[in-house]
Design a protein around this motif. Structure first.
Motif, short mmCIF file in Angstrom:
data_model
loop_
_atom_site.label_atom_id
_atom_site.label_comp_id
_atom_site.label_asym_id
_atom_site.label_seq_id
_atom_site.Cartn_x
_atom_site.Cartn_y
_atom_site.Cartn_z
N ASP A 17 37.90 28.80 1.09
CA ASP A 17 36.65 29.52 1.30
C ASP A 17 35.49 28.85 0.56
O ASP A 17 34.36 28.83 1.06
CB ASP A 17 36.78 30.97 0.83
N GLN A 75 26.30 31.75 0.90
CA GLN A 75 27.25 31.48 1.97
C GLN A 75 28.63 31.97 1.59
O GLN A 75 29.34 32.58 2.40
CB GLN A 75 27.28 29.98 2.28
N TYR A 76 29.02 31.73 0.35
CA TYR A 76 30.34 32.17 -0.10
C TYR A 76 30.42 33.69 -0.14
O TYR A 76 31.42 34.29 0.29
CB TYR A 76 30.63 31.59 -1.48
N ALA A 78 28.94 35.79 1.64
CA ALA A 78 28.94 36.37 2.99
C ALA A 78 30.35 36.54 3.52
O ALA A 78 30.61 37.42 4.35
CB ALA A 78 28.12 35.48 3.93
N GLU A 79 31.28 35.70 3.05
CA GLU A 79 32.65 35.75 3.58
C GLU A 79 33.61 35.18 2.52
O GLU A 79 34.25 34.16 2.73
CB GLU A 79 32.74 34.93 4.87
N ALA A 82 37.84 35.16 3.58
CA ALA A 82 38.35 34.96 4.94
C ALA A 82 39.57 34.05 4.95
O ALA A 82 40.50 34.23 5.74
CB ALA A 82 37.25 34.37 5.82
N GLN A 121 38.50 43.14 -2.41
CA GLN A 121 38.92 42.83 -1.04
C GLN A 121 40.39 42.47 -0.95
O GLN A 121 41.04 42.74 0.07
CB GLN A 121 38.05 41.70 -0.48
#
Length: 215
Positions: A17, A75-76, A78-79, A82, A121
């Motif tokens: 990621d 950017q990191y 945001a997701e 994943a 998460q």
């Protein structure tokens, strides 16, 4: 005993990621992506240092460091999970350590907010009442202050550090804590070149190693 854990490369394999966030920013800059081993080799001293290494590898001007660091972090965030996975055996080991009476804390060079987000998460947040991130204090690992802050916030007392890298080994040494080296993370040096109390490749072995130290 208070057990202070590193995050990236110790509890979780987050390099895919991190690499995806870096490469998205490089794509926006019209640059070729970096491969996963290259980005993984940049992990360990916090995001600003990682971005600094990326910029050097891609010949980007140092004056843009703050801007590019912020973009990679956005950017990191945001997701963040994943492609990230918890290493095998981690959850059961943490449960077993808690049952044995140990108190768990987290000390990472990842900024605190994304560290807390990814713990939540991945279902690890309940194990760690104390989280010290790379921006929680004015210094980060290998300075001993973050590890000592985690120890203090847990109420003080005997503590050990569990990590995967040269940075973690240096942190534990500076904080005068026994160091347990997870050998399957992001270290760059041979195991025998890193000072450690014990090394393990399987988290199923960690509770017994901790128990042997206390015996």
């Amino acid at each position: 005993m208070i057990l202070i854990f590193d995050l990236d490369g110790t509890l979780i394999d987050s390099a895919p990621d991190i690499a995806a966030a870096v490469n998205q920013v490089l794509h926006e800059e019209g640059l070729a992506p970096l491969d996963l081993p290259t980005v993984t080799g940049f992990v360990g001293n916090g995001l600003p240092k990682l971005v600094e290494r990326v910029m050097a590898a891609c010949a980007l001007p140092s004056a843009r460091h703050q801007e590019l660091t912020a973009r990679v972090l956005r950017q990191y965030e945001a997701e963040p999970s994943a492609r990230t996975r918890v290493y095998p055996g981690v959850v059961q080991a943490l449960k077993d350590l808690q049952v044995a009476g140990h108190e768990l804390a987290l000390c990472t060079n990842k900024p605190e907010a994304p560290a807390r987000a990814i713990l939540q998460q991945l279902g690890l947040d309940s194990f760690f009442p104390v989280v010290i991130g790379g921006d929680t204090l004015s210094v980060n690992k290998p300075n001993p202050a973050p590890a000592l802050a985690a120890q203090a916030q847990m109420g003080g007392g005997p503590a050990a550090f569990i990590g995967d890298s040269e940075v973690d080994a240096a942190t534990a040494k500076a904080a005068a804590m026994p160091f347990y080296l997870f050998t399957e993370g992001y270290r760059k040096s041979p195991v025998d070149q890193l000072p450690h109390h014990a090394a393990f490749a399987d988290f199923a072995n960690l509770p017994s190693l901790i128990g042997q130290t206390e015996a």
